[in-house]
Write a protein that holds these residues in place. Structure first.
Motif, mmCIF file in Angstrom:
data_model
loop_
_atom_site.group_PDB
_atom_site.id
_atom_site.type_symbol
_atom_site.label_atom_id
_atom_site.label_comp_id
_atom_site.label_asym_id
_atom_site.label_seq_id
_atom_site.Cartn_x
_atom_site.Cartn_y
_atom_site.Cartn_z
ATOM 1 N N ALA B 190 -15.755 1.141 11.329
ATOM 2 C CA ALA B 190 -15.557 0.580 12.049
ATOM 3 C C ALA B 190 -13.540 0.363 11.413
ATOM 4 C CB ALA B 190 -15.747 -0.968 13.132
ATOM 5 N N PHE B 191 -13.552 -0.059 10.585
ATOM 6 C CA PHE B 191 -12.333 -1.018 9.683
ATOM 7 C C PHE B 191 -11.622 0.776 8.557
ATOM 8 C CE2 PHE B 191 -13.400 -5.780 8.415
ATOM 9 C CZ PHE B 191 -13.146 -5.767 9.456
ATOM 10 N N THR B 192 -12.285 0.997 8.776
ATOM 11 C CA THR B 192 -12.236 2.177 7.386
ATOM 12 C C THR B 192 -11.175 3.041 8.165
ATOM 13 O OG1 THR B 192 -14.381 2.481 6.466
ATOM 14 C CG2 THR B 192 -13.139 4.404 6.654
ATOM 15 N N LYS B 193 -11.688 3.833 10.268
ATOM 16 C CA LYS B 193 -10.712 4.503 10.671
ATOM 17 C C LYS B 193 -8.825 4.140 10.501
ATOM 18 C CE LYS B 193 -15.194 5.773 13.557
ATOM 19 N NZ LYS B 193 -15.388 4.910 14.513
ATOM 20 N N LYS B 194 -9.184 3.189 10.780
ATOM 21 C CA LYS B 194 -8.201 2.384 11.100
ATOM 22 C C LYS B 194 -7.022 2.066 9.652
ATOM 23 C CE LYS B 194 -9.256 0.025 15.411
ATOM 24 N NZ LYS B 194 -9.672 -1.069 15.879
ATOM 25 N N THR B 195 -7.906 1.191 8.947
ATOM 26 C CA THR B 195 -6.393 1.220 7.410
ATOM 27 C C THR B 195 -7.095 2.129 6.399
ATOM 28 O OG1 THR B 195 -9.317 0.848 7.048
ATOM 29 C CG2 THR B 195 -7.878 -0.694 7.739
ATOM 30 N N LYS B 196 -7.146 3.880 6.760
ATOM 31 C CA LYS B 196 -7.037 4.642 5.926
ATOM 32 C C LYS B 196 -6.040 5.033 5.601
ATOM 33 C CE LYS B 196 -10.171 7.949 3.454
ATOM 34 N NZ LYS B 196 -10.502 8.163 2.100
ATOM 35 N N GLY B 197 -5.427 5.178 5.046
ATOM 36 C CA GLY B 197 -4.085 6.074 4.780
ATOM 37 C C GLY B 197 -3.477 5.190 5.125
ATOM 38 N N VAL B 198 -3.612 3.866 5.811
ATOM 39 C CA VAL B 198 -2.267 2.958 6.067
ATOM 40 C C VAL B 198 -1.512 1.904 5.355
ATOM 41 C CG1 VAL B 198 -1.914 1.435 7.874
ATOM 42 C CG2 VAL B 198 -3.288 3.509 8.588
ATOM 43 N N GLY B 199 -0.019 1.807 5.186
ATOM 44 C CA GLY B 199 0.812 1.261 4.573
ATOM 45 C C GLY B 199 -0.055 1.963 2.855
ATOM 46 N N VAL B 200 0.415 2.642 2.313
ATOM 47 C CA VAL B 200 0.161 3.295 1.017
ATOM 48 C C VAL B 200 1.287 2.767 -0.127
ATOM 49 C CG1 VAL B 200 -0.499 4.874 -0.432
ATOM 50 C CG2 VAL B 200 -1.223 5.005 1.974
ATOM 51 N N LEU B 201 -0.077 2.120 -0.690
ATOM 52 C CA LEU B 201 1.521 1.026 -1.823
ATOM 53 C C LEU B 201 0.677 2.295 -3.026
ATOM 54 C CD1 LEU B 201 3.020 -0.833 -2.848
ATOM 55 C CD2 LEU B 201 1.437 -2.422 -3.818
ATOM 56 N N PRO B 202 1.314 3.456 -3.121
ATOM 57 C CA PRO B 202 0.506 3.756 -5.122
ATOM 58 C C PRO B 202 0.820 2.721 -6.731
ATOM 59 C CG PRO B 202 3.123 4.959 -3.890
ATOM 60 C CD PRO B 202 2.713 3.387 -3.196
ATOM 61 N N ARG B 203 0.428 3.289 -6.879
ATOM 62 C CA ARG B 203 0.915 2.912 -8.796
ATOM 63 C C ARG B 203 1.567 2.504 -9.443
ATOM 64 N NH1 ARG B 203 -2.973 2.669 -13.285
ATOM 65 N NH2 ARG B 203 -1.774 2.665 -14.865
ATOM 66 N N ASP B 204 2.843 3.048 -9.467
ATOM 67 C CA ASP B 204 3.714 3.162 -9.664
ATOM 68 C C ASP B 204 4.621 1.854 -8.647
ATOM 69 O OD1 ASP B 204 4.415 5.297 -8.413
ATOM 70 O OD2 ASP B 204 5.520 5.898 -8.870
ATOM 71 N N ARG B 205 4.895 2.091 -7.928
ATOM 72 C CA ARG B 205 5.502 1.409 -6.948
ATOM 73 C C ARG B 205 4.932 -0.184 -7.630
ATOM 74 N NH1 ARG B 205 10.092 1.735 -6.654
ATOM 75 N NH2 ARG B 205 10.110 0.093 -4.545
ATOM 76 N N ALA B 206 3.786 -0.420 -7.055
ATOM 77 C CA ALA B 206 3.076 -1.523 -7.154
ATOM 78 C C ALA B 206 3.093 -2.520 -8.247
ATOM 79 C CB ALA B 206 1.728 -1.540 -7.310
ATOM 80 N N LEU B 207 3.918 -1.709 -9.171
ATOM 81 C CA LEU B 207 4.319 -2.640 -9.940
ATOM 82 C C LEU B 207 5.821 -2.374 -10.189
ATOM 83 C CD1 LEU B 207 2.363 -0.051 -13.181
ATOM 84 C CD2 LEU B 207 1.995 -2.162 -12.863
ATOM 85 N N ASP B 208 5.984 -1.445 -9.753
ATOM 86 C CA ASP B 208 7.609 -1.861 -10.234
ATOM 87 C C ASP B 208 7.819 -3.248 -8.827
ATOM 88 O OD1 ASP B 208 8.000 0.115 -11.261
ATOM 89 O OD2 ASP B 208 8.752 1.336 -9.403
ATOM 90 N N VAL B 209 7.083 -3.568 -7.318
ATOM 91 C CA VAL B 209 7.433 -4.685 -7.094
ATOM 92 C C VAL B 209 6.968 -5.899 -7.484
ATOM 93 C CG1 VAL B 209 8.161 -3.179 -4.934
ATOM 94 C CG2 VAL B 209 6.049 -4.030 -5.321
ATOM 95 N N GLY B 210 5.904 -5.563 -8.506
ATOM 96 C CA GLY B 210 5.481 -7.158 -9.259
ATOM 97 C C GLY B 210 4.601 -7.071 -8.097
ATOM 98 N N ALA B 211 3.235 -6.993 -7.815
ATOM 99 C CA ALA B 211 2.497 -6.956 -7.024
ATOM 100 C C ALA B 211 1.336 -7.540 -7.611
ATOM 101 C CB ALA B 211 1.673 -5.626 -6.268
ATOM 102 N N VAL B 212 0.769 -8.539 -7.446
ATOM 103 C CA VAL B 212 -0.492 -9.551 -8.124
ATOM 104 C C VAL B 212 -1.597 -9.008 -7.244
ATOM 105 C CG1 VAL B 212 0.598 -10.399 -9.233
ATOM 106 C CG2 VAL B 212 -0.103 -11.502 -6.939
ATOM 107 N N GLY B 213 -3.132 -9.600 -8.163
ATOM 108 C CA GLY B 213 -3.611 -9.719 -6.955
ATOM 109 C C GLY B 213 -4.683 -8.398 -6.756
ATOM 110 N N PRO B 214 -6.041 -8.476 -5.559
ATOM 111 C CA PRO B 214 -6.472 -7.718 -5.312
ATOM 112 C C PRO B 214 -5.225 -6.220 -4.563
ATOM 113 C CG PRO B 214 -6.634 -9.637 -4.197
ATOM 114 C CD PRO B 214 -5.718 -9.925 -4.733
ATOM 115 N N THR B 215 -4.011 -7.351 -3.980
ATOM 116 C CA THR B 215 -3.115 -5.903 -4.000
ATOM 117 C C THR B 215 -3.250 -5.133 -4.535
ATOM 118 O OG1 THR B 215 -2.002 -7.561 -2.594
ATOM 119 C CG2 THR B 215 -1.043 -5.478 -2.892
#
Lengths: 298, 375
Positions: B190-215
């Protein structure tokens, strides 16, 4: 009163209480059975639940939301931040507690209160009884709830007030009595006071149903007799603490001083002001010389 | 014609107050701003008015959900200033308590995710089952939240064999809950349908914005303070750093779901290898100087900086919470997202605004950023 529609407002807290309120919605805690619903807009609500101590930014919003709530407009403050700002009392952005901004009808002390306490508080306010077994209400062994003094053991030293993390313990000296007062509406229930108490007189019990309509009553106090200075007669110290200190010196620390116990006692019975007088200093010096000679002999 | 949509500050769907200003064109979010400060309490100032011991309770109340890890990070930093060696048993006990906290925090996140996806049944089941961890923590520490179990020099309560037995029993009962969550996240869940492809944070952008932890781990980067800079007894325990590559909300959920199994593994190992000995040593005088400590909170890397002037009151305490680092990731993920997914995206980093509220962030439409510190 008919259906209860609750609107929840949080400003400046740790959000522990909010998670516990959320937890009340699960079937185990019967909040749904009480015909209570949580609504999304203040215009639909007739009960306002407050958590957190309210900071500058939350104040305007709180006043606006209070205006929008429908009659009978019951306000319940959940958690100690909403009672007294608790540990954030001296924080510069804090303008609460909420009851200085809007009228608050009921208070549920705790940090955070157990979900059982929140549900019971709502049921009590509604005048409904929750049929449940003893097990349901029972807090486990070692739970940190309301404080209890053993007035036999408490000697009024005030160590609890010194260590207190939230300034919840007052030491009030009267003419012949000292009052040690725990304001559990201020308390963070860290139990440092219990750990620090030299005579194990202060204990946190398993009692946690603390609903009240006047936060001034959220207190536990103990009185201790004060004793007068043997020179000037001015009241200065708890008798029990002097007895305890003497016993500790001559029985536990240095048993050889037992012969001098009456001298040590008379030295201890002089208040700090009189101790500075020449005669007292001379006597104290003589006593110390005797004691150190005894220590050398051993 | 773009229009502005406001989310918050006081919306019961969000556990905590915060205000998002979304610039929307049609159904697409083209820009996002975040306004904080509704939870600001002046904690860093309060730190410098209390003794090191009293500050434990304050550190705990920065956030009610990840309260234990705040005291641990604070205590470890102070211990370094004081030059204390914590007993081996206390280190293992700290791991057990902190992994229990990670369990209840991750389960709470799934509860709130279910709530935001309107999966009411899943919400009730997850929150109901989560009570087992809360009951266990209450039984072990004396409070359901804000349990103040770490102290300077060790922990406050021991785990005796009968308590260890109960922990093992409850972990066994929790496995079905993690399995259930995994089933919600599998290909037809049930979760997959509503969360797959939503709010994608690509690898390089995640590093740029300084995300941490599970994000960050959801975007394919294996970063975990427990492995990189081991504290407590984590260097002696065997566990895996969970990584997912997709970067969407489902990937972040999968990271958390798989981490619950790792937490159970860590607790079981720590219970098996619990060394005998004391659980705490007495604190001593802090030296003049400064220290930095970091731990892996359920939401990511938590950093404490403490400067001491040799008295029993710290001169400066600075806290960098994981949600603060992750807030920039929310704004990044919201841009280009559909409006109806906004709440899911916001919840996906497990935002803890009680933690974060020391800064106001204004994100201008031009992409320029202005940071006003409320200190």
């Amino acid at each position: 009163m008919g259906k209860i529609s609750v609107y929840r407002f949080l400003s400046a807290g740790c959000n522990g209480c909010d998670v516990e309120i959320l937890e009340c919605l699960v079937p185990r805690y019967k909040l749904a059975d009480l015909d209570v619903e949580v609504v999304e807009r203040p215009e639909e609500a007739n009960v306002l639940i407050l958590t957190g101590g309210v900071n500058i930014k939350g104040k305007e919003e709180l006043l606006k939301i209070y205006e929008a709530i429908n009659p009978p407009r019951i306000v319940i403050a959940v958690g100690n931040c909403a009672l007294t700002k608790e540990i954030f009392d001296k924080g510069y952005p804090m303008v609460g507690p909420p009851d200085q901004l809007i009228p608050v009808n009921y208070y549920v002390p705790g940090c955070p209160p157990r979900p059982q306490a929140i549900v019971k508080a709502v049921a009590d306010i509604l005048g409904v009884k929750i049929e449940e077994t003893e097990d349901y209400w029972l807090a486990p062994e070692g739970f940190r709830g309301k404080h209890e003094f053993d007035s036999e053991k408490c000697m009024g030293c005030g160590a609890c007030a010194q260590i207190c993390t939230a300034d919840a313990i007052d030491v009030i000296d009267g003419p012949d009595k000292r009052i040690i007062r725990v304001n559990y509406g201020h308390c963070s229930f860290c139990a440092f006071c219990q750990d620090e108490c030299p005579t194990q007189a202060l204990r946190l019990t398993r009692e946690y149903h603390l609903l009240t309509s006047d936060r001034q009553t959220a207190r536990v106090a103990n009185e201790v007799n004060l004793v007068g200075c043997s020179v000037c007669g001015g009241v200065f110290f708890p008798q029990k603490q002097i007895d305890w200190a003497l016993k500790r010196i001559v029985e536990e620390k240095v048993p050889a001083y037992k012969d001098f116990s009456s001298d040590i006692l008379s030295a201890m019975m002089i208040c700090t002001k009189c101790r500075r007088e020449i005669g007292s200093i001379k006597r104290a010096k003589k006593l110390l010389a005797n004691l150190s000679e005894r220590a050398r002999k051993l | 014609m773009p229009e502005t949509v406001y989310i918050g500050p006081y919306r019961p769907q969000l556990v905590e107050p915060e205000r998002f200003e979304l610039l929307v064109e049609g159904n697409r979010i083209i820009d996002a701003k975040l306004e904080l400060g509704y939870m600001h309490r002046g904690i860093e100032k309060l730190f410098t008015t209390r003794t090191y011991m009293q500050n434990l309770a304050l550190a705990e109340r920065i956030c009610g959900i990840c309260s234990g890890i705040h005291t641990l990070c604070y205590a470890q930093t102070v211990e370094r200033l004081m030059g204390i060696d914590v007993p081996e048993r206390a280190k293992y006990l700290r791991c057990i308590y902190m992994e229990l906290e990670r369990l209840h925090s991750h389960y709470l996140w799934f509860g709130i995710l279910a709530h935001s996806l309107h999966e009411h049944e899943a919400f009730l089941k997850i929150m109901g089952e989560r009570e087992r961890v809360q009951d266990l923590l209450e039984y072990l520490t004396g409070n359901r939240m804000n349990y103040l179990i770490n102290t300077i020099g060790g922990v406050r309560r021991d785990i005796r064999p009968e308590k260890a037995e109960k922990i093992r029993r409850i972990l066994k009962d929790l496995k079905p809950l993690s399995d259930y969550i995994m089933s919600l996240l599998d290909d037809n869940g049930a979760f997959t349908k509503k969360t797959k492809g939503v709010g994608v944070l690509p690898r390089d952008r995640a590093l740029d914005v300084g995300a941490v932890g599970p994000t960050l781990r959801g975007s394919g980067i294996a970063s975990d303070i427990r492995k990189e800079d081991p504290y407590a007894a984590y260097d002696k325990l065997d566990f895996e750093v969970i990584v997912e590559r997709d970067g969407d909300v489902r990937a972040k959920a999968l990271v958390r779901a798989r981490e619950t199994y790792e937490s159970m593994k860590i607790i079981e190992q720590a219970l098996d290898n619990l060394p005998p000995g004391d659980i705490a040593v007495k604190p001593s005088e802090p030296r003049v100087g400064e220290e930095v400590g970091r731990t892996e909170a359920p939401r990511g890397e938590l950093v404490y900086y403490i400067r001491s002037n040799g008295t029993n009151i710290p001169e400066r305490v600075k806290v960098r919470t994981p949600s603060y680092a992750n807030n920039f990731a929310i704004l990044e993920m919201l841009r280009g997202e559909r409006l109806e997914n906004a709440r899911t995206v916001i919840e996906s980093i497990d935002p803890c605004f009680a933690c974060t509220d020391r800064v106001t962030i204004v994100d201008a439409k031009t992409g320029r950023r202005r940071i006003i510190t409320l200190k």
